[in-house]
Design a protein around this motif. Structure first.
Motif, PDB file in Angstrom:
ATOM      1  N   LYS A 138      11.822-100.607  36.408  1.00 31.41           N
ATOM      2  CA  LYS A 138      11.155 -99.587  37.226  1.00 31.41           C
ATOM      3  C   LYS A 138      11.518 -99.715  38.698  1.00 31.41           C
ATOM      4  CE  LYS A 138       7.663 -98.104  34.094  1.00 31.41           C
ATOM      5  NZ  LYS A 138       6.285 -98.062  33.642  1.00 31.41           N
ATOM      6  N   MET A 149      14.938 -98.234  38.997  1.00 27.44           N
ATOM      7  CA  MET A 149      14.893 -96.768  38.905  1.00 27.44           C
ATOM      8  C   MET A 149      14.104 -96.133  40.046  1.00 27.44           C
ATOM      9  SD  MET A 149      16.526 -95.574  36.195  1.00 27.44           S
ATOM     10  CE  MET A 149      17.720 -96.428  37.159  1.00 27.44           C
ATOM     11  N   ASN A 150      13.660 -96.953  40.980  1.00 28.91           N
ATOM     12  CA  ASN A 150      12.868 -96.468  42.132  1.00 28.91           C
ATOM     13  C   ASN A 150      11.556 -95.822  41.702  1.00 28.91           C
ATOM     14  OD1 ASN A 150      12.248 -96.109  44.811  1.00 28.91           O
ATOM     15  ND2 ASN A 150      13.317 -94.164  44.997  1.00 28.91           N
ATOM     16  N   ILE A 151      11.074 -96.250  40.545  1.00 24.80           N
ATOM     17  CA  ILE A 151       9.725 -95.812  40.164  1.00 24.80           C
ATOM     18  C   ILE A 151       8.719 -96.652  40.958  1.00 24.80           C
ATOM     19  CG2 ILE A 151       8.074 -95.679  38.255  1.00 24.80           C
ATOM     20  CD1 ILE A 151      10.512 -95.120  36.427  1.00 24.80           C
ATOM     21  N   PHE A 152       9.045 -97.925  41.134  1.00 25.47           N
ATOM     22  CA  PHE A 152       8.323 -98.780  42.074  1.00 25.47           C
ATOM     23  C   PHE A 152       9.287 -99.159  43.191  1.00 25.47           C
ATOM     24  CE2 PHE A 152       6.108-100.809  38.172  1.00 25.47           C
ATOM     25  CZ  PHE A 152       5.162 -99.804  38.141  1.00 25.47           C
ATOM     26  N   GLY A 166      16.945 -87.683  43.199  1.00 23.99           N
ATOM     27  CA  GLY A 166      17.698 -86.435  43.101  1.00 23.99           C
ATOM     28  C   GLY A 166      19.026 -86.586  42.389  1.00 23.99           C
ATOM     29  N   PHE A 182      20.493 -89.369  40.048  1.00 19.94           N
ATOM     30  CA  PHE A 182      20.129 -89.498  38.638  1.00 19.94           C
ATOM     31  C   PHE A 182      21.033 -88.675  37.720  1.00 19.94           C
ATOM     32  CE2 PHE A 182      16.028 -91.040  40.365  1.00 19.94           C
ATOM     33  CZ  PHE A 182      15.941 -92.212  39.622  1.00 19.94           C
ATOM     34  N   GLU A 183      21.949 -87.907  38.313  1.00 22.51           N
ATOM     35  CA  GLU A 183      22.911 -87.192  37.459  1.00 22.51           C
ATOM     36  C   GLU A 183      23.838 -88.168  36.750  1.00 22.51           C
ATOM     37  OE1 GLU A 183      24.965 -84.455  39.981  1.00 22.51           O
ATOM     38  OE2 GLU A 183      23.193 -83.180  40.262  1.00 22.51           O
ATOM     39  N   TYR A 214      18.097 -92.639  31.520  1.00 23.67           N
ATOM     40  CA  TYR A 214      17.000 -93.603  31.412  1.00 23.67           C
ATOM     41  C   TYR A 214      16.117 -93.229  30.232  1.00 23.67           C
ATOM     42  CZ  TYR A 214      12.452 -95.714  32.577  1.00 23.67           C
ATOM     43  OH  TYR A 214      11.260 -96.393  32.541  1.00 23.67           O
ATOM     44  N   GLN A 261       7.752 -93.613  27.859  1.00 25.03           N
ATOM     45  CA  GLN A 261       7.930 -92.535  28.829  1.00 25.03           C
ATOM     46  C   GLN A 261       7.213 -91.259  28.353  1.00 25.03           C
ATOM     47  OE1 GLN A 261      12.010 -91.397  29.369  1.00 25.03           O
ATOM     48  NE2 GLN A 261      11.690 -90.868  31.504  1.00 25.03           N
TER      49      GLN A 261
END
Lengths: 547, 313
Positions: free
Chosen positions: B48, B51-54, B73, B76-77, B81, B86
């Motif tokens: 996380k 993935m820059n979730i945290f 933005g 993530f292309e 993930y 999820q």
């Protein structure tokens, strides 16, 4: 743009039920809300033909006024939380969403399914009332801006810091109860009396300030959430700043009072030729002359006054009042500028009064002493700018620059219990207007005798403040007002009648300046307080001599 | 070789709890990297943060050359993930979901999408909320592989799936492996052993080892020494020997630093009267268990030591 449209289309497909509900409520609002309006072209026709059904429609119209923002709440919450900004499990967090486009997609959704239907409904309501909607587009947009700051964006911001509809609902309930509790908590620390011209809480200026604070704070939170998803920080901002503002209210009110003193002195210059001459007019002993604040800290002294010499075609509106007192032993006391509800001064007006709060301790010290007092008013001067006279029609009629009015006689006023006129204006109170009518003692279907010219009646309505709009769900304000002499011999003889064809004069006023004027009264005796109960303080009359 | 993922002293705390503790990790491009560890070791938190979730509390992480804090933005292309828990747009059908995601990825490959739909046997007009867990996972895989991402990150992707679905997903992954880097967390060691090229072991937020599978397989040996006569364990055993046990004339331990020639000589010196010495390769599961157990023993003995010091004081 492609991503924005893509997100918009996805949301439109997903939330078609919510959209349908919201648009249906808005349409029903446009359709049924006019049933709230009183007059021969509205409620009477429904009531007369359908009885109970008509009454239900009136209730539905009022309910829809509440349901419109409730439907916004549903729509905003659902669409914002479709890509929830709270939590770490959402699919969209790891997809190529660009936050400005995601936010734009949501705003486009609100534009299409909230703002546009609402705007159309507002135009329809204006047209139904007899106003030309295209003439009021700037006012309607200003109203939308205020509603955005006060309702839409705050709801949007709360939706960004909550994860689902249930949490959103609980949060709003908590916020409501919290604000209520805080307001109650700070109330004892608020100053008792505020200066009218600076008390902006309910004025157009105050509403604009609330709207701007709402826009800025909610806007910051929304951008912060979409940009960084810092839910804790956003919640602190969103709920902490209003809490802080409420807690600071007593302090800011006191600072404002001090600041106001200087502003009144600067903005209300004393004139060498006073526009009004005041005289102390001892009052009917049955009328109340003194009140006590609930906490017993202050008393309110009512000083009856008469204003004469006001130039025809002008009116003086008391904005604030000040009382200075001098005792024979040299003791002096002066109040701050305080707000006032004193009646307007104009040629032919009845008596007025000055109500000023005085600390109880000062009152106790001075109550038995003959005093020299000076009452000073801060006054706004207004001048008549247009006069229009109409012969009262049987149906709704339009008055240029004012609004649309309807005659209220007998069965046309089942919900207000009054006779006279009722008027509607666009988005806020109409311009300050003096309305003169001629009452008839006899019902309109009885032929009038030529020797009885009728009884003059009059009333003031409106405001000098010319802001484009107050925040309103309905674009049409129905303003109910009382005209003098509407009842025969003090109310015991029943109501008088406003008959078709009788003249009605609308005189509109504009502000021309501000000034101060006052009166000095010698040998004045403060009214005697006979009971400590707030609502029942009755006194013997005070006495004094004019100078 | 450049790294698809790189962390330097990456730390993430939740209040006083340290979920990731100064993690230094490098995942080479083209690798299939398995991050293993017990439940609560911090694997999901690592992913996380990547993935820059945290955001990290300290240190830094780079994913495909981008600071994790800036990962958003368009970045993530190039990343696919999939996580076991999820939240997917359950109200959509699989077809609608693929349609929706397609427009977000300029490099979306319709042919590959159709191939994946066929391969995973996905019912396009069924809503996600009506799918089984395995089918949902396959839909998530399809939506994350169809744009040929440069990096695929999978958080416990096979957890709770039946063997058939697992095989299908692994097969799908292996087909993508030549053109991508795969980083996955799992405690399903049997599966990852079959296709991972690298493995890292995380314990209480700390990376105990991180290396190629082949090196790991060489380094860990299940050693059994049979002695002529019973003798006590030497007091100064090398720290690379895990879980040493003595039973009569048999000494058993896990050698975590085995090197063919050098280790044979070392053993011969330490046990001159040994009748037989066997050094058997270990499957990943056994390596994992050995490391996990020795880690717990180490923690336990440290705690005993602290308690003893406290009592003495």
């Amino acid at each position: 743009m492609k991503q924005i449209l893509h997100i918009f289309a996805k949301d439109a497909r997903r939330f078609w039920g919510e959209i349908f509900l919201s648009v249906a409520i808005t349409a029903a609002f446009a359709l049924f809300y006019p049933q709230q309006w009183v007059g021969p072209d509205h409620i009477h026709s429904v009531m007369g033909n359908h009885g109970t059904v008509g009454y239900q429609l009136v209730i539905a119209g009022g309910l829809l006024l509440v349901l419109v923002p409730v439907s916004w709440w549903l729509l905003i919450t659902r669409v914002v939380q479709a890509e929830s900004l709270v939590g770490d499990l959402q699919f969209w967090l790891t997809r190529p969403y660009e936050w400005p486009k995601l936010l734009a997609g949501k705003l486009l959704f609100l534009l299409a399914f909230l703002y546009v239907p609402f705007f159309v409904a507002q135009c329809a309501l204006l047209a139904e009332t007899g106003f030309n909607p295209t003439a009021y587009v700037p006012n309607l947009l200003y109203n939308l801006l205020l509603l955005t700051g006060i309702i839409v964006l705050p709801l949007f911001a709360v939706a960004t810091v909550t994860s689902n509809f249930a949490r959103m609902t609980l949060t709003l309930l908590g916020v409501f109860l919290g604000i209520l509790a805080l307001e109650l908590a700070v109330q004892p620390f608020m100053p008792h009396h505020t200066t009218g011209i600076e008390d902006t809480s309910l004025t157009a200026e105050g509403l604009l300030i609330v709207g701007i604070i709402g826009l800025c704070l909610s806007g910051v939170v929304v951008v912060l959430q979409y940009r960084l998803r810092r839910a804790v920080l956003s919640r602190v901002l969103l709920f902490g700043i209003p809490v802080l503002l409420i807690l600071c209210m007593p302090l800011s009110a006191r600072l404002e009072q001090q600041h106001t003193r200087g502003r009144i002195e600067a903005n209300y210059p004393a004139s060498s030729i006073p526009p009004v001459q005041f005289a102390y007019r001892p009052i009917d002993p049955d009328l109340r002359q003194i009140d006590v604040f609930p906490d017993n800290s202050d008393v309110i002294i009512h000083t009856p006054l008469e204003g004469t010499g006001v130039a025809p075609g002008t009116v003086l509106i008391p904005d604030a009042v000040k009382l200075e007192v001098e005792a024979p032993n040299g003791f002096r006391w002066a109040s701050d500028w305080q707000d006032t509800n004193a009646p307007k001064f104009y040629a032919g007006a009845e008596g007025s009064y000055a109500a000023v709060a005085m600390p109880r301790a000062i009152y106790e010290q001075l109550k038995t002493t003959p005093l020299t007092i000076r009452v000073t008013f801060a006054l706004t001067q207004a001048k008549a700018t247009s006069v229009s006279q109409v012969a009262l029609p049987r149906h709704d009629f339009s008055v240029s620059g004012f609004g649309v009015c309807a005659p209220l006689t007998g069965s046309y006023s089942p919900f207000f219990g009054a006779t006279g006129l009722i008027c509607r204006s666009v988005l806020r109170d109409p311009p300050l207007t003096y309305i003169g009518v001629v009452w008839s003692d006899a019902p309109c279907n009885i032929p009038h005798s030529e020797s009885n010219p009728g009884v003059q009646g009059a009333g003031w309505i409106g405001t000098l403040d010319r802001a484009p709009a107050d925040p309103n769900i309905s674009p049409v304000q129905q303003v109910n007002f009382n005209l003098t002499n509407g009842y025969k011999s003090g109310g015991g003889g029943g109501s008088r009648y406003l008959c078709p064809g009788s003249p009605v004069i609308f005189t509109q006023y504009e502000r021309i300046g501000r000034t101060q004027a006052g009166v000095t009264i010698h040998d004045f005796h403060l009214p005697i307080l006979t009971t400590h109960e707030y609502s029942g303080a009755i006194t013997s009359s005070s006495t004094g001599q004019n100078q | 070789m450049t790294n698809a993922i790189r962390t330097e002293n990456l730390t993430r705390k939740f209040g006083r709890t340290v979920a990731i503790d100064s993690l230094n990790l490098a995942v080479p491009e083209g690798a299939i990297y398995a991050l293993v560890g017990a439940n609560g070791a911090g694997k999901t938190t690592v992913i996380k943060v990547l993935m820059n979730i945290f955001g990290p509390t300290g240190g830094r992480a780079q994913v495909l050359g981008i600071e994790s804090r800036r990962l958003a933005g368009k970045a993530f292309e190039r990343i696919g993930y999939v996580s076991e828990n999820q939240e997917m747009p359950d109200w959509m059908t699989i077809g609608a979901m693929l349609d929706y995601f397609r427009s977000f990825y300029p490099q979306w490959d319709r042919t590959l999408e159709q191939q994946l739909v066929r391969q995973f046997d996905l019912p396009l007009n069924r809503k996600l909320k009506h799918l089984s867990r395995g089918m949902k996972m396959k839909a998530a895989f399809a939506s994350s592989l169809a744009y040929r991402p440069s990096l695929i990150i999978l958080d416990e992707p096979f957890s709770g799936l039946d063997p058939l679905v697992r095989d299908e997903l692994i097969e799908g992954l292996i087909e993508r492996a030549p053109e991508t880097t795969i980083f996955l967390s799992s405690h399903d060691l049997a599966e990852i052993e079959s296709f991972s090229s690298h493995v890292g072991y995380l314990e209480q937020g700390r990376l105990l080892f991180s290396e190629e599978m082949s090196v790991l397989a060489t380094r860990f040996r299940d050693v059994t020494v049979t002695l002529e006569t019973p003798q006590p364990l030497p007091s100064d055993l090398p720290s690379t020997w895990l879980q040493p046990q003595l039973a009569d004339r048999v000494i058993h331990f896990i050698h975590s630093g085995y090197q063919d020639r050098a280790s044979e000589i070392e053993l011969a010196i330490l046990f001159p009267t040994a009748r037989d010495i066997t050094c058997d390769p270990m499957p990943l599961r056994q390596i994992f268990l050995a490391v996990a157990k020795s880690g717990r023993l180490r923690t336990s003995s440290q705690q005993d030591h602290i308690n003893a010091e406290g009592t003495a004081a």
